[in-house]
Design a protein around this motif. Structure first.
Motif, PDB file in Angstrom:
ATOM      1  N   ALA A 237       0.821  -1.214   0.000  1.00  0.00           N
ATOM      2  CA  ALA A 237       0.000   0.000   0.000  1.00  0.00           C
ATOM      3  C   ALA A 237       0.857   1.266   0.000  1.00  0.00           C
ATOM      4  N   GLY A 238       2.186   1.092  -0.005  1.00  0.00           N
ATOM      5  CA  GLY A 238       3.073   2.248  -0.060  1.00  0.00           C
ATOM      6  C   GLY A 238       3.610   2.691   1.276  1.00  0.00           C
ATOM      7  N   GLY A 239       3.413   1.870   2.323  1.00  0.00           N
ATOM      8  CA  GLY A 239       3.927   2.199   3.635  1.00  0.00           C
ATOM      9  C   GLY A 239       5.098   1.325   4.028  1.00  0.00           C
ATOM     10  N   GLU A 240       5.391   1.305   5.319  1.00  0.00           N
ATOM     11  CA  GLU A 240       6.498   0.496   5.832  1.00  0.00           C
ATOM     12  C   GLU A 240       6.090  -0.167   7.138  1.00  0.00           C
ATOM     13  N   ALA A 241       6.769  -1.274   7.456  1.00  0.00           N
ATOM     14  CA  ALA A 241       6.548  -1.979   8.720  1.00  0.00           C
ATOM     15  C   ALA A 241       7.905  -2.410   9.258  1.00  0.00           C
ATOM     16  N   ILE A 242       8.207  -2.030  10.492  1.00  0.00           N
ATOM     17  CA  ILE A 242       9.520  -2.325  11.077  1.00  0.00           C
ATOM     18  C   ILE A 242       9.348  -2.811  12.524  1.00  0.00           C
ATOM     19  N   ASP A 243      10.419  -3.383  13.058  1.00  0.00           N
ATOM     20  CA  ASP A 243      10.403  -3.791  14.472  1.00  0.00           C
ATOM     21  C   ASP A 243      10.952  -2.691  15.373  1.00  0.00           C
ATOM     22  N   GLY A 244      11.146  -1.539  14.815  1.00  0.00           N
ATOM     23  CA  GLY A 244      11.779  -0.401  15.475  1.00  0.00           C
ATOM     24  C   GLY A 244      13.030   0.004  14.738  1.00  0.00           C
ATOM     25  N   ILE A 245      13.676  -0.985  14.105  1.00  0.00           N
ATOM     26  CA  ILE A 245      14.901  -0.748  13.337  1.00  0.00           C
ATOM     27  C   ILE A 245      14.837  -1.453  11.981  1.00  0.00           C
ATOM     28  N   ASN A 246      14.552  -2.755  12.009  1.00  0.00           N
ATOM     29  CA  ASN A 246      14.602  -3.597  10.815  1.00  0.00           C
ATOM     30  C   ASN A 246      13.223  -3.764  10.176  1.00  0.00           C
ATOM     31  N   ASN A 247      13.230  -3.950   8.842  1.00  0.00           N
ATOM     32  CA  ASN A 247      11.990  -4.269   8.156  1.00  0.00           C
ATOM     33  C   ASN A 247      11.447  -5.604   8.669  1.00  0.00           C
ATOM     34  N   ILE A 248      10.162  -5.657   8.949  1.00  0.00           N
ATOM     35  CA  ILE A 248       9.535  -6.891   9.429  1.00  0.00           C
ATOM     36  C   ILE A 248       9.760  -8.031   8.445  1.00  0.00           C
ATOM     37  N   SER A 249       9.649  -7.747   7.158  1.00  0.00           N
ATOM     38  CA  SER A 249       9.781  -8.803   6.150  1.00  0.00           C
ATOM     39  C   SER A 249      11.187  -9.401   6.103  1.00  0.00           C
ATOM     40  N   ASP A 250      12.192  -8.681   6.647  1.00  0.00           N
ATOM     41  CA  ASP A 250      13.563  -9.186   6.654  1.00  0.00           C
ATOM     42  C   ASP A 250      13.859 -10.070   7.868  1.00  0.00           C
ATOM     43  N   LEU A 251      12.992 -10.055   8.857  1.00  0.00           N
ATOM     44  CA  LEU A 251      13.224 -10.848  10.065  1.00  0.00           C
ATOM     45  C   LEU A 251      13.058 -12.331   9.778  1.00  0.00           C
ATOM     46  N   LYS A 252      13.823 -13.163  10.443  1.00  0.00           N
ATOM     47  CA  LYS A 252      13.770 -14.610  10.259  1.00  0.00           C
ATOM     48  C   LYS A 252      13.113 -15.267  11.473  1.00  0.00           C
ATOM     49  N   ILE A 253      12.367 -16.326  11.212  1.00  0.00           N
ATOM     50  CA  ILE A 253      11.745 -17.026  12.344  1.00  0.00           C
ATOM     51  C   ILE A 253      12.701 -18.049  12.951  1.00  0.00           C
ATOM     52  N   ASP A 254      13.756 -18.419  12.205  1.00  0.00           N
ATOM     53  CA  ASP A 254      14.766 -19.351  12.722  1.00  0.00           C
ATOM     54  C   ASP A 254      14.139 -20.641  13.244  1.00  0.00           C
ATOM     55  N   GLY A 255      13.148 -21.119  12.514  1.00  0.00           N
ATOM     56  CA  GLY A 255      12.506 -22.383  12.877  1.00  0.00           C
ATOM     57  C   GLY A 255      11.512 -22.286  14.010  1.00  0.00           C
ATOM     58  N   ASP A 256      11.317 -21.078  14.552  1.00  0.00           N
ATOM     59  CA  ASP A 256      10.411 -20.896  15.687  1.00  0.00           C
ATOM     60  C   ASP A 256       9.128 -20.234  15.200  1.00  0.00           C
TER      61      ASP A 256
END
Length: 277
Positions: A237-256
């Motif tokens: 939609a033209g916005g952004e989503a972050i965890d405070g620093i990093n893009n949410i989409s770049d975060l890894k679940i690391d199997g969890d």
């Protein structure tokens, strides 16, 4: 992907008709916990049966049990599903929603190929997002979902939605929220993630924030079931989503599959303020 969209609309229509228009069918007198469990089990069953009829869907994983269930061995997609995003609001008659994420082969942020949420209550509406379509908005006319318009965020909004235990907010977050109020932003919070997301989109911008706190240092929202799909929609939609620093989409679940995260999402001006805070 057309079959996946149709399955989501079919699930939404059943949940709206059975849960929201016939809530009393599920009620166990003086036992709200069992009532909510009955509703969860019903919604999960409907989703499981509907997605099983779509050959391209390999598996489904629900927020309730967080276990991947294979539906079609030869399928390609894994669907995450939240039946009701705040079950505690149901008996109050408040608006709540469902949230879907469609992952290609594996569950990670960059594997999403579609995301959707549904709003129930006074308004029965659906948002569905893909790279090809963008963020499409549909409203139910009593028989079917009608395509109304695509959602696109302005660079700057007016909504300030902050979630969590205020007493545990750190000084930095309190200052951020106050700075938005000082600029004339309006407080809007429903305690239903899909509805709060809908407000940001419908009003064409603003900020939703759920920070890490001393009580919840890892945040409170599930990456898989909440943050990833919401981030996917917001970015398209033209916005952004972050965890405070990093893009949410770049975060890894690391199997969890139960991994949590703080989340800030909205239009670019507000996310810029978060990054600078």
């Amino acid at each position: 992907m057309n079959n996946v969209f149709t399955a989501i609309t079919n699930i939404a229509k059943v949940i709206d008709k059975r849960v929201f228009k016939n809530y009393d069918e599920f009620v166990i007198p003086n036992d709200l916990t069992q009532t909510n469990l009955n509703i969860q089990e019903f919604c999960d069953k409907i989703a499981r049966e509907e997605f099983k009829s779509v050959p391209s869907i390999k598996a489904i994983v629900t927020q309730d049990d967080k276990k991947t269930e294979v539906l079609n061995e030869d399928g390609q997609y894994i669907v995450s599903f939240i039946s009701i995003d705040n079950m505690d609001l149901l008996d109050l008659g408040f608006s709540v929603g469902s949230i879907f994420g469609v992952y290609d082969k594996e569950i990670e942020g960059h594997s999403l190929v579609a995301a959707s949420y549904v709003t129930y209550g006074p308004t029965f509406q659906l948002v569905y997002a893909t790279q090809d379509l963008g963020v499409e908005f549909y409203s139910f006319d009593g028989d079917k979902f009608i395509d109304i318009k695509p959602f696109k965020l302005d660079n700057k909004g007016k909504i300030n939605s902050t979630d969590g235990d205020v007493a545990t907010f750190d000084a930095k977050h309190k200052a951020l929220i106050q700075s938005l109020f000082d600029e004339g932003y309006r407080l809007r919070i429903s305690n239903s993630l899909s509805l709060d997301m809908h407000q940001i989109l419908f009003k064409r911008g603003g900020l939703y924030s759920s920070p890490k706190t001393s009580k919840d240092p890892n945040g409170t929202f599930d990456l898989v079931f909440e943050a990833y799909p919401i981030a996917y929609i917001i970015e398209l939609a033209g916005g952004e989503a972050i965890d405070g620093i990093n893009n949410i989409s770049d975060l890894k679940i690391d199997g969890d599959i139960s991994k949590k995260t703080p989340i800030y999402f909205g239009s670019k001006y507000e996310i810029g303020k978060v990054k600078q805070s």
